[in-house]
Design a protein around this motif. Sequence first.
Motif, short mmCIF file in Angstrom:
data_model
loop_
_atom_site.label_atom_id
_atom_site.label_comp_id
_atom_site.label_asym_id
_atom_site.label_seq_id
_atom_site.Cartn_x
_atom_site.Cartn_y
_atom_site.Cartn_z
N VAL A 33 12.40 19.06 9.45
CA VAL A 33 12.99 19.55 8.22
C VAL A 33 14.22 20.38 8.51
CG1 VAL A 33 12.56 20.91 6.12
CG2 VAL A 33 10.72 19.54 7.13
N SER A 34 14.18 21.14 9.58
CA SER A 34 15.33 21.94 10.02
C SER A 34 15.34 21.92 11.53
CB SER A 34 15.21 23.38 9.49
OG SER A 34 14.08 24.01 10.08
N THR A 35 16.26 22.63 12.10
CA THR A 35 16.36 22.65 13.57
C THR A 35 15.18 23.34 14.22
OG1 THR A 35 17.68 24.66 13.43
CG2 THR A 35 18.86 22.55 13.54
N THR A 36 14.43 24.09 13.43
CA THR A 36 13.32 24.86 14.01
C THR A 36 11.96 24.41 13.47
OG1 THR A 36 13.53 26.55 12.29
CG2 THR A 36 14.75 26.89 14.34
N ALA A 37 11.93 23.58 12.42
CA ALA A 37 10.66 23.19 11.80
C ALA A 37 10.43 21.69 11.97
CB ALA A 37 10.64 23.56 10.33
N GLY A 38 9.36 21.36 12.62
CA GLY A 38 9.00 19.96 12.79
C GLY A 38 7.49 19.80 12.65
N LEU B 126 7.93 15.32 0.22
CA LEU B 126 7.83 16.13 -1.00
C LEU B 126 7.30 17.51 -0.64
CD1 LEU B 126 6.11 13.52 -3.36
CD2 LEU B 126 8.56 13.94 -3.11
N ASP B 127 7.78 18.54 -1.34
CA ASP B 127 7.24 19.87 -1.10
C ASP B 127 5.96 20.04 -1.93
OD1 ASP B 127 7.97 20.33 -3.72
OD2 ASP B 127 9.71 21.58 -3.23
N ALA B 128 5.40 21.25 -1.89
CA ALA B 128 4.13 21.51 -2.57
C ALA B 128 4.24 21.29 -4.07
CB ALA B 128 3.65 22.94 -2.27
N GLY B 129 5.44 21.44 -4.65
CA GLY B 129 5.63 21.25 -6.07
C GLY B 129 6.00 19.83 -6.45
N GLY B 130 6.05 18.91 -5.48
CA GLY B 130 6.37 17.51 -5.75
C GLY B 130 7.86 17.21 -5.76
N ARG B 131 8.68 18.19 -5.33
CA ARG B 131 10.13 17.96 -5.30
C ARG B 131 10.53 17.31 -3.98
NH1 ARG B 131 9.23 22.94 -7.64
NH2 ARG B 131 9.29 23.90 -5.58
N VAL C 172 0.84 -1.20 0.00
CA VAL C 172 0.00 0.00 0.00
C VAL C 172 0.88 1.25 0.00
CG1 VAL C 172 -1.90 -1.12 1.21
CG2 VAL C 172 -0.15 0.07 2.53
N THR C 173 0.33 2.31 -0.56
CA THR C 173 0.99 3.62 -0.55
C THR C 173 0.00 4.65 -0.03
OG1 THR C 173 2.40 3.05 -2.44
CG2 THR C 173 2.13 5.39 -1.93
N ARG C 174 0.42 5.43 0.95
CA ARG C 174 -0.42 6.46 1.53
C ARG C 174 0.31 7.79 1.45
NH1 ARG C 174 -3.65 2.93 1.18
NH2 ARG C 174 -4.96 2.01 2.83
N THR C 175 -0.43 8.85 1.14
CA THR C 175 0.12 10.20 1.10
C THR C 175 -0.62 11.04 2.14
OG1 THR C 175 0.65 10.01 -1.25
CG2 THR C 175 0.59 12.22 -0.32
N VAL C 176 0.13 11.73 2.98
CA VAL C 176 -0.48 12.52 4.04
C VAL C 176 0.21 13.88 4.12
CG1 VAL C 176 1.10 11.56 5.78
CG2 VAL C 176 -1.11 12.50 6.50
N ALA C 177 -0.56 14.90 4.46
CA ALA C 177 -0.02 16.25 4.60
C ALA C 177 0.80 16.35 5.88
CB ALA C 177 -1.14 17.27 4.60
N ALA C 178 1.92 17.06 5.77
CA ALA C 178 2.77 17.35 6.93
C ALA C 178 3.13 18.83 6.85
CB ALA C 178 4.02 16.47 6.92
N ARG D 269 4.28 17.12 1.96
CA ARG D 269 3.59 15.83 1.94
C ARG D 269 4.57 14.71 2.27
NH1 ARG D 269 1.65 15.01 -3.74
NH2 ARG D 269 3.43 16.38 -4.20
N LEU D 270 4.05 13.69 2.93
CA LEU D 270 4.82 12.49 3.21
C LEU D 270 4.20 11.34 2.43
CD1 LEU D 270 5.34 12.69 7.09
CD2 LEU D 270 6.94 13.36 5.29
N VAL D 271 5.03 10.63 1.69
CA VAL D 271 4.58 9.44 0.94
C VAL D 271 5.08 8.21 1.70
CG1 VAL D 271 4.65 8.20 -1.23
CG2 VAL D 271 4.65 10.71 -1.23
N VAL D 272 4.14 7.41 2.18
CA VAL D 272 4.47 6.23 2.98
C VAL D 272 4.17 4.99 2.15
CG1 VAL D 272 4.00 4.96 5.11
CG2 VAL D 272 3.90 7.47 5.09
#
Length: 529
Positions: free
Chosen positions: A514-519, A458-463, A428-434, A438-441
Amino acid sequence: MIGARAARVLGGLLLAVVALLLLPAAPASAHAVLVSSDPADGSRLEQAPAAVRLTFDEGIALPPAATTVLSSTGARVDAGRARLEGRTVVVPLEAAVPEGVYTVAYRVVSADSHVVSGSLRFGVRRDAQAVEGPVSLGSPLDPALGAAIGAGYLGAALGVGAPAAAAVLWPAVQRRRRVLRLAQAGLLVLALATLADLLLRGPRASGGGWAGVLRVEDLGYTVTSPAGAVLLVRLLLVGALAGLSLARAPRPRIAGVLGVGVLTTIALLGHATDGAASLLVPAAVVHLAAMALWLGGLVVLVTAVLPRVRRAPAAGVRLLRRWSLVAYTCVAVLVVTGEVQAFPTVVPLDALWSTGYGVLLLAKLGLLVLVLVLAAAAQRVVAGARVPPRARLCRTAVVEVAGLVAILAVTGALSTTATAAETYGPAVTRTVAAGSDRLVVQVDRTRRGPAVIRVRALDAGGRPIRLRSLEGALGTEGVAALDVAFRRDGDGWRSTGAGLPIAGEWTLTLQTEVSTTAGTAAAVSWPVW
C-alpha cells in the motif's frame, strides 16, 4: 444372393474391423484444452514473435486452414500453414509484423473427434485486451451435422431395430413386404446420413462453411481421420445389411453381427469416447440397441401388428402384452445405460442446469418421461380389456413414435455439443482480508487453461485503495508455484497470463504494497474443473 459361407466371412471381417477401431478408442479423453500460449493472451510485446505457439493438454489433429492471425484492420500476418509439434500448434508469422493488436483464431480436433475452437490477442508495442473466457467460433454446419446424426439414429432404429423386433417378437410378419420396405428405408436413411456426416466433418473442423462441403482437401482430411474410418466402415456394414434385406435372406446371426457393428460405429463417434471408453462404448451400444428395438418395434407394431388385432382379438392381446414386456425392458436398459453415460459428462451437478449440454439432457429426460406416461396408458388399455380398442392403441403408439423421434433429434444435438463436464467453469469472486483491508479477487473462468484474474483493494469502509504494487503466485497439489504478473487496470490490477493447466483446488498467494512501508500477504483458493 449372398451364400451362407460368404456372408459369415463378410460378417466376421467387418466385426474384426469394428473391433480394431474400438481398441484405440479406449484411452481417449475429453475435449482438448488450451493450457498455455506464447505469446500469452492479452500480453504486450516489444518485438513481434517469429511464431505463435498453442499448447494443449492432449494430442490433437489440425484440420486444413485451421488457424489465422489477423490485425485489428483485418490483414493476415500468418505465413504458411500451421504445423503440429507434439501437442503444440505452431503458427509461423511474417518476417516483419508491424505495430498493432493481433487476434489468433484456432480450430483443432481433439482425440474424441470434436472440434475445439477459440481465440486470443496480443499486442506489438501496444496494449491488448485479453479474450476473456472461451470463445467458440462456431460453424454454420453445426445444425446440419446434428440433423445428420439424428437422422442416423432414426435410420438405425428402422434399419436395425425394426427387423430385430419383428424377428424376435412377431416372426409371422418378419417377411412381409411392409416390414422389409421399412427396414430398407431405414438403411437408406442411415447411409445418406453417414454420407452427409462424411461431407460435413471436414469443413466444420476447418471452419470452411458450406463452401467447403465439396472441397477435396476437407473431404480428404475427414476420410483419413479416425472418425472418417469409422464412417466408412459403417457404410460397408449398412451395405451388407441392405444386401441381406434385398436378397430376402434373413440369416439372423449375420444380420445381428452387422447390426451390432452399425451401432458400435455410432457409439464410437459420440460422447462415449470421452473418458473411460472401454466402459462407456459398450454401454452406449447397449443404449442404442434398446432405443432401436423400442422405436423400431413401435413402428412395426403400428404398421404390421395392430391390423391383426381386428382379425384375431385374443391373439392380438397376447402379442401386445409380449410387446409391453419388451418395451419396459428396453426402458429399464435405457435408464441404466443412460445413467452410466451421463455420470461422467455432468460434473458437478450444477452443470446440469447451467450448461447447454445439461439443458438438452434435461429436455431429453422430459421427453422420455412423457413417452413413458403414454406407454403406461396404452398398457392399461391392453390389461383392462379383452378386446383392446385398436384405434386408441394406434393413436397412442403413433404419439409414442413421435416422442421417440423428438428424443432422437435432441440426442443428435447432444452429439455435437460439448458435455457439461467439459464446459462447466463459472466465474468466481473471492474476498480475503489483507491486514485491515480487503482484497476482492475475480476469476473470469474456472476451467483448465488460461484465466483472467482481477484484484481490487478496499478499506474497512468499502472504499477503493490504490495499491503501489501487487505480486502473485498460483499453485496446487503437485504443481510448483507459478508466478502471476499483474498490470494496473484502473483502480485495480489485472493478469491475463495466468495458466491453470490441470483440474484441482488452486491457491493464489498475493503480496500487496500500500505504501513504501506497509505490505501484506493474503491467499485465496477456488476449484478448477
